[in-house]
Design a protein around this motif. Structure first.
Motif, PDB file in Angstrom:
ATOM      1  N   ALA A 127       0.840  -1.199   0.000  1.00 43.28           N
ATOM      2  CA  ALA A 127       0.000   0.000   0.000  1.00 43.28           C
ATOM      3  C   ALA A 127       0.873   1.246   0.000  1.00 43.28           C
ATOM      4  O   ALA A 127       1.944   1.274   0.600  1.00 43.28           O
ATOM      5  N   SER A 128       0.382   2.275  -0.675  1.00 46.05           N
ATOM      6  CA  SER A 128       1.115   3.527  -0.779  1.00 46.05           C
ATOM      7  C   SER A 128       0.207   4.674  -0.339  1.00 46.05           C
ATOM      8  O   SER A 128      -0.932   4.777  -0.770  1.00 46.05           O
ATOM      9  N   PHE A 129       0.716   5.523   0.538  1.00 38.92           N
ATOM     10  CA  PHE A 129      -0.005   6.689   1.026  1.00 38.92           C
ATOM     11  C   PHE A 129       0.752   7.924   0.541  1.00 38.92           C
ATOM     12  O   PHE A 129       1.898   8.136   0.939  1.00 38.92           O
ATOM     13  N   THR A 130       0.122   8.706  -0.324  1.00 47.10           N
ATOM     14  CA  THR A 130       0.776   9.900  -0.852  1.00 47.10           C
ATOM     15  C   THR A 130      -0.129  11.116  -0.656  1.00 47.10           C
ATOM     16  O   THR A 130      -1.351  10.998  -0.618  1.00 47.10           O
ATOM     17  N   TRP A 131       0.480  12.267  -0.530  1.00 44.76           N
ATOM     18  CA  TRP A 131      -0.249  13.506  -0.312  1.00 44.76           C
ATOM     19  C   TRP A 131      -0.419  14.239  -1.634  1.00 44.76           C
ATOM     20  O   TRP A 131       0.533  14.414  -2.396  1.00 44.76           O
ATOM     21  N   ASN A 161      -1.172  17.782  -2.925  1.00 43.90           N
ATOM     22  CA  ASN A 161      -1.252  19.190  -2.509  1.00 43.90           C
ATOM     23  C   ASN A 161      -2.389  19.950  -3.164  1.00 43.90           C
ATOM     24  O   ASN A 161      -2.924  20.881  -2.575  1.00 43.90           O
ATOM     25  N   LYS A 162      -2.760  19.567  -4.372  1.00 38.10           N
ATOM     26  CA  LYS A 162      -3.799  20.308  -5.096  1.00 38.10           C
ATOM     27  C   LYS A 162      -5.151  20.221  -4.410  1.00 38.10           C
ATOM     28  O   LYS A 162      -5.922  21.177  -4.418  1.00 38.10           O
ATOM     29  N   VAL A 163      -5.467  19.070  -3.841  1.00 44.18           N
ATOM     30  CA  VAL A 163      -6.782  18.879  -3.219  1.00 44.18           C
ATOM     31  C   VAL A 163      -6.690  18.570  -1.724  1.00 44.18           C
ATOM     32  O   VAL A 163      -7.678  18.227  -1.091  1.00 44.18           O
ATOM     33  N   ASN A 164      -5.483  18.698  -1.146  1.00 42.59           N
ATOM     34  CA  ASN A 164      -5.269  18.445   0.283  1.00 42.59           C
ATOM     35  C   ASN A 164      -5.862  17.109   0.720  1.00 42.59           C
ATOM     36  O   ASN A 164      -6.687  17.038   1.632  1.00 42.59           O
ATOM     37  N   THR A 165      -5.432  16.066   0.033  1.00 43.12           N
ATOM     38  CA  THR A 165      -5.988  14.732   0.272  1.00 43.12           C
ATOM     39  C   THR A 165      -4.888  13.682   0.265  1.00 43.12           C
ATOM     40  O   THR A 165      -3.950  13.773  -0.529  1.00 43.12           O
ATOM     41  N   VAL A 166      -5.018  12.696   1.115  1.00 49.07           N
ATOM     42  CA  VAL A 166      -4.124  11.539   1.060  1.00 49.07           C
ATOM     43  C   VAL A 166      -4.711  10.559   0.061  1.00 49.07           C
ATOM     44  O   VAL A 166      -5.900  10.221   0.128  1.00 49.07           O
ATOM     45  N   LYS A 167      -3.893  10.125  -0.864  1.00 48.02           N
ATOM     46  CA  LYS A 167      -4.311   9.106  -1.824  1.00 48.02           C
ATOM     47  C   LYS A 167      -3.702   7.776  -1.380  1.00 48.02           C
ATOM     48  O   LYS A 167      -2.507   7.684  -1.131  1.00 48.02           O
ATOM     49  N   ILE A 168      -4.566   6.769  -1.280  1.00 47.71           N
ATOM     50  CA  ILE A 168      -4.138   5.436  -0.859  1.00 47.71           C
ATOM     51  C   ILE A 168      -4.270   4.506  -2.048  1.00 47.71           C
ATOM     52  O   ILE A 168      -5.332   4.389  -2.640  1.00 47.71           O
ATOM     53  N   SER A 169      -3.194   3.840  -2.387  1.00 43.01           N
ATOM     54  CA  SER A 169      -3.237   2.862  -3.470  1.00 43.01           C
ATOM     55  C   SER A 169      -2.627   1.554  -2.976  1.00 43.01           C
ATOM     56  O   SER A 169      -1.939   1.514  -1.957  1.00 43.01           O
ATOM     57  N   GLY A 170      -2.920   0.492  -3.691  1.00 40.73           N
ATOM     58  CA  GLY A 170      -2.369  -0.810  -3.328  1.00 40.73           C
ATOM     59  C   GLY A 170      -3.216  -1.605  -2.361  1.00 40.73           C
ATOM     60  O   GLY A 170      -2.766  -2.610  -1.823  1.00 40.73           O
ATOM     61  N   LEU A 171      -4.446  -1.155  -2.122  1.00 39.45           N
ATOM     62  CA  LEU A 171      -5.359  -1.913  -1.261  1.00 39.45           C
ATOM     63  C   LEU A 171      -6.256  -2.772  -2.137  1.00 39.45           C
ATOM     64  O   LEU A 171      -6.675  -2.346  -3.204  1.00 39.45           O
ATOM     65  N   ASN A 172      -6.561  -3.949  -1.673  1.00 36.08           N
ATOM     66  CA  ASN A 172      -7.459  -4.835  -2.410  1.00 36.08           C
ATOM     67  C   ASN A 172      -8.704  -5.052  -1.554  1.00 36.08           C
ATOM     68  O   ASN A 172      -8.863  -6.078  -0.912  1.00 36.08           O
ATOM     69  N   ILE A 173      -9.559  -4.023  -1.544  1.00 36.43           N
ATOM     70  CA  ILE A 173     -10.757  -4.051  -0.703  1.00 36.43           C
ATOM     71  C   ILE A 173     -11.969  -3.884  -1.606  1.00 36.43           C
ATOM     72  O   ILE A 173     -11.995  -3.012  -2.467  1.00 36.43           O
ATOM     73  N   SER A 174     -12.969  -4.698  -1.383  1.00 43.05           N
ATOM     74  CA  SER A 174     -14.204  -4.550  -2.148  1.00 43.05           C
ATOM     75  C   SER A 174     -15.352  -4.263  -1.197  1.00 43.05           C
ATOM     76  O   SER A 174     -15.265  -4.507  -0.004  1.00 43.05           O
ATOM     77  N   GLY A 175     -16.409  -3.740  -1.739  1.00 43.57           N
ATOM     78  CA  GLY A 175     -17.580  -3.434  -0.931  1.00 43.57           C
ATOM     79  C   GLY A 175     -17.396  -2.139  -0.166  1.00 43.57           C
ATOM     80  O   GLY A 175     -16.527  -1.334  -0.449  1.00 43.57           O
ATOM     81  N   LYS A 176     -18.230  -1.946   0.836  1.00 41.70           N
ATOM     82  CA  LYS A 176     -18.167  -0.742   1.657  1.00 41.70           C
ATOM     83  C   LYS A 176     -17.123  -0.919   2.747  1.00 41.70           C
ATOM     84  O   LYS A 176     -16.948  -2.010   3.287  1.00 41.70           O
ATOM     85  N   TYR A 177     -16.472   0.169   3.089  1.00 37.82           N
ATOM     86  CA  TYR A 177     -15.496   0.138   4.167  1.00 37.82           C
ATOM     87  C   TYR A 177     -15.390   1.522   4.788  1.00 37.82           C
ATOM     88  O   TYR A 177     -15.827   2.514   4.221  1.00 37.82           O
ATOM     89  N   ASN A 178     -14.822   1.575   5.962  1.00 38.98           N
ATOM     90  CA  ASN A 178     -14.612   2.826   6.692  1.00 38.98           C
ATOM     91  C   ASN A 178     -13.120   3.025   6.887  1.00 38.98           C
ATOM     92  O   ASN A 178     -12.402   2.067   7.164  1.00 38.98           O
ATOM     93  N   ILE A 179     -12.665   4.255   6.759  1.00 32.66           N
ATOM     94  CA  ILE A 179     -11.274   4.590   7.030  1.00 32.66           C
ATOM     95  C   ILE A 179     -11.269   5.629   8.143  1.00 32.66           C
ATOM     96  O   ILE A 179     -11.923   6.667   8.037  1.00 32.66           O
ATOM     97  N   VAL A 180     -10.542   5.345   9.203  1.00 28.56           N
ATOM     98  CA  VAL A 180     -10.420   6.267  10.329  1.00 28.56           C
ATOM     99  C   VAL A 180      -8.958   6.700  10.420  1.00 28.56           C
ATOM    100  O   VAL A 180      -8.055   5.862  10.372  1.00 28.56           O
ATOM    101  N   VAL A 181      -8.753   8.000  10.531  1.00 29.79           N
ATOM    102  CA  VAL A 181      -7.415   8.566  10.653  1.00 29.79           C
ATOM    103  C   VAL A 181      -7.264   9.111  12.067  1.00 29.79           C
ATOM    104  O   VAL A 181      -8.145   9.793  12.576  1.00 29.79           O
ATOM    105  N   ALA A 182      -6.138   8.793  12.699  1.00 27.96           N
ATOM    106  CA  ALA A 182      -5.883   9.280  14.058  1.00 27.96           C
ATOM    107  C   ALA A 182      -4.402   9.621  14.200  1.00 27.96           C
ATOM    108  O   ALA A 182      -3.568   9.126  13.437  1.00 27.96           O
ATOM    109  N   ASN A 183      -4.078  10.432  15.153  1.00 32.44           N
ATOM    110  CA  ASN A 183      -2.693  10.780  15.497  1.00 32.44           C
ATOM    111  C   ASN A 183      -1.974  11.588  14.427  1.00 32.44           C
ATOM    112  O   ASN A 183      -0.746  11.555  14.354  1.00 32.44           O
TER     113      ASN A 183
END
Length: 84
Positions: free
Chosen positions: A40-44, A46-68
């Motif tokens: 998995a790769s987490f990249t920032w 800057n244009k949209v102030n968003t972390v992009k996550i790639s390399g996950l193999n998840i299907s269906g609905k899921y929740n992502i929680v960010v902390a710390n």
């Protein structure tokens, strides 16, 4: 946003691109936690102030929680849960 890389040992623990600051659970009640793979790769983006996550193999609905995660002034980000 603090987007320090792992080589920045002083700021890595509160970085928005540190995979350890993310919990991913299934969308059916959020009980089952997914293991984030090493590929998995987490990249920032800057244009949209968003972390992009790639390399996950998840299907269906899921929740992502960010902390710390801190902003550039070392203020913690708001951890109130929002659904998009």
């Amino acid at each position: 946003m603090n987007v320090a890389k792992a080589t920045d040992t002083n700021r890595w623990t509160s970085s928005a691109v540190n995979f350890l600051n993310y919990t991913i659970t299934n969308g059916a009640g959020g009980i089952t936690a997914y293991t984030i793979p090493n590929a998995a790769s987490f990249t920032w983006d800057n244009k949209v102030n968003t972390v992009k996550i790639s390399g996950l193999n998840i299907s269906g609905k899921y929740n992502i929680v960010v902390a710390n995660v801190n902003d550039l002034s070392s203020n913690p980000i708001d951890t109130d849960v929002d659904t998009a």
